[in-house]
Design a protein around this motif. Structure first.
Motif, mmCIF file in Angstrom:
data_model
loop_
_atom_site.group_PDB
_atom_site.id
_atom_site.type_symbol
_atom_site.label_atom_id
_atom_site.label_comp_id
_atom_site.label_asym_id
_atom_site.label_seq_id
_atom_site.Cartn_x
_atom_site.Cartn_y
_atom_site.Cartn_z
ATOM 1 N N GLY A 55 0.681 -1.253 -0.117
ATOM 2 C CA GLY A 55 -0.106 0.064 0.007
ATOM 3 C C GLY A 55 1.010 1.255 0.103
ATOM 4 O O GLY A 55 0.603 2.175 -0.724
ATOM 5 N N MET A 56 1.793 1.459 0.977
ATOM 6 C CA MET A 56 2.451 2.439 1.008
ATOM 7 C C MET A 56 3.545 2.490 -0.474
ATOM 8 O O MET A 56 3.613 3.814 -0.789
ATOM 9 C CB MET A 56 3.852 2.262 1.929
ATOM 10 C CG MET A 56 3.184 2.391 3.522
ATOM 11 S SD MET A 56 4.655 2.190 4.894
ATOM 12 C CE MET A 56 3.273 2.185 6.204
ATOM 13 N N ASP A 57 3.865 1.496 -0.916
ATOM 14 C CA ASP A 57 4.472 1.225 -2.404
ATOM 15 C C ASP A 57 3.642 2.277 -3.388
ATOM 16 O O ASP A 57 4.020 3.009 -4.209
ATOM 17 C CB ASP A 57 5.043 0.187 -2.798
ATOM 18 C CG ASP A 57 5.969 -0.498 -2.231
ATOM 19 O OD1 ASP A 57 6.881 0.237 -1.385
ATOM 20 O OD2 ASP A 57 6.341 -1.588 -2.271
ATOM 21 N N PHE A 72 -8.429 4.806 -1.079
ATOM 22 C CA PHE A 72 -7.413 3.658 -1.461
ATOM 23 C C PHE A 72 -7.464 2.702 -0.234
ATOM 24 O O PHE A 72 -7.111 3.027 1.038
ATOM 25 C CB PHE A 72 -5.838 3.906 -1.658
ATOM 26 C CG PHE A 72 -5.150 3.056 -2.101
ATOM 27 C CD1 PHE A 72 -5.373 2.165 -3.131
ATOM 28 C CD2 PHE A 72 -3.906 2.807 -1.335
ATOM 29 C CE1 PHE A 72 -4.302 0.978 -3.242
ATOM 30 C CE2 PHE A 72 -3.027 1.761 -1.797
ATOM 31 C CZ PHE A 72 -3.256 0.972 -2.753
ATOM 32 N N ASN A 73 -7.694 1.432 -0.500
ATOM 33 C CA ASN A 73 -7.604 0.505 0.498
ATOM 34 C C ASN A 73 -6.953 -0.708 -0.035
ATOM 35 O O ASN A 73 -7.040 -0.971 -1.516
ATOM 36 C CB ASN A 73 -9.069 -0.222 0.816
ATOM 37 C CG ASN A 73 -9.904 0.887 1.485
ATOM 38 O OD1 ASN A 73 -9.612 1.497 2.532
ATOM 39 N ND2 ASN A 73 -11.185 1.377 0.822
ATOM 40 N N ILE A 94 -6.352 -7.289 -2.786
ATOM 41 C CA ILE A 94 -7.111 -6.366 -3.722
ATOM 42 C C ILE A 94 -6.800 -5.269 -3.382
ATOM 43 O O ILE A 94 -6.798 -4.693 -2.183
ATOM 44 C CB ILE A 94 -8.630 -6.626 -3.369
ATOM 45 C CG1 ILE A 94 -9.041 -8.320 -3.307
ATOM 46 C CG2 ILE A 94 -9.458 -5.896 -4.110
ATOM 47 C CD1 ILE A 94 -10.261 -8.686 -2.978
ATOM 48 N N TYR A 95 -6.589 -4.423 -4.588
ATOM 49 C CA TYR A 95 -6.389 -2.976 -4.395
ATOM 50 C C TYR A 95 -7.526 -2.184 -4.789
ATOM 51 O O TYR A 95 -8.196 -2.393 -5.963
ATOM 52 C CB TYR A 95 -5.124 -2.729 -5.424
ATOM 53 C CG TYR A 95 -3.961 -3.392 -5.283
ATOM 54 C CD1 TYR A 95 -2.875 -2.452 -4.314
ATOM 55 C CD2 TYR A 95 -3.675 -4.512 -5.800
ATOM 56 C CE1 TYR A 95 -1.631 -3.297 -3.973
ATOM 57 C CE2 TYR A 95 -2.468 -5.016 -5.142
ATOM 58 C CZ TYR A 95 -1.520 -4.571 -4.818
ATOM 59 O OH TYR A 95 -0.323 -5.072 -4.163
ATOM 60 N N LYS A 136 -9.668 -3.142 -8.271
ATOM 61 C CA LYS A 136 -10.875 -2.640 -8.463
ATOM 62 C C LYS A 136 -10.748 -1.286 -8.254
ATOM 63 O O LYS A 136 -10.205 -0.380 -7.356
ATOM 64 C CB LYS A 136 -11.877 -3.347 -7.261
ATOM 65 C CG LYS A 136 -11.853 -4.686 -7.385
ATOM 66 C CD LYS A 136 -12.598 -5.189 -6.115
ATOM 67 C CE LYS A 136 -12.962 -6.940 -6.318
ATOM 68 N NZ LYS A 136 -13.855 -7.310 -5.146
ATOM 69 N N ILE A 137 -11.694 -0.460 -9.121
ATOM 70 C CA ILE A 137 -11.900 0.928 -9.181
ATOM 71 C C ILE A 137 -13.538 1.021 -8.465
ATOM 72 O O ILE A 137 -14.245 0.515 -9.373
ATOM 73 C CB ILE A 137 -11.669 1.571 -10.272
ATOM 74 C CG1 ILE A 137 -10.228 1.567 -10.801
ATOM 75 C CG2 ILE A 137 -12.102 2.984 -10.224
ATOM 76 C CD1 ILE A 137 -9.965 1.963 -12.131
#
Length: 139
Positions: A55-57, A72-73, A94-95, A136-137
């Protein structure tokens, strides 16, 4: 070569206190096995490490690309073996992105760079378990 070290101190029953980067974290077991449920169990923290690292990246890379996201999750699930020692044999990441007119190609590139080049947790886990991911958007 850098070395990281933490100390985990037994408090009582099944509770342990860890100090990580100057922050204290309580680990504990459920009541069924003698704990008091005062903190998370160790294995789910492996999922947390992966989510936080990638996530940080992704956020850092998107900022460099000048991509603004509203939210953002990162959701990580892990499948455990049935037999002892119970261990993760598969994790899925899952982004989830929210924002207007988000460029999918840039999102994919940021995720790919994290997974393939920057996230040390991901690199280590890939050596021993199956890692999958999806983007996922959300509206």
């Amino acid at each position: 070569m850098a070395t990281n070290e933490i100390k985990v101190s037994w408090k009582e029953n099944m509770a342990f206190e860890a100090e990580v980067n100057g922050h204290k974290l309580m680990l504990d077991a459920t009541e069924e096995v003698g704990g008091e449920n005062r903190g998370p169990r160790p294995k789910p923290l492996m999922l947390t490490a992966l989510a936080g690292c990638t996530g940080m990246d992704v956020i850092s890379i998107l900022r460099k690309m000048r991509v603004e996201v509203d939210d953002f999750n990162v959701i990580v699930s892990g499948d455990l073996t049935d037999e002892h020692p119970k261990q993760y044999f598969k994790m899925n990441v899952i982004y989830e992105f929210k924002g207007s007119d988000l460029p999918l190609e840039k999102l994919k590139k940021a995720v790919s760079l994290s997974e393939e080049r920057y996230c040390g947790v991901s690199a280590m886990y890939k050596k021993v378990i199956e890692l999958t991911s999806e983007i996922k958007i959300l509206d």
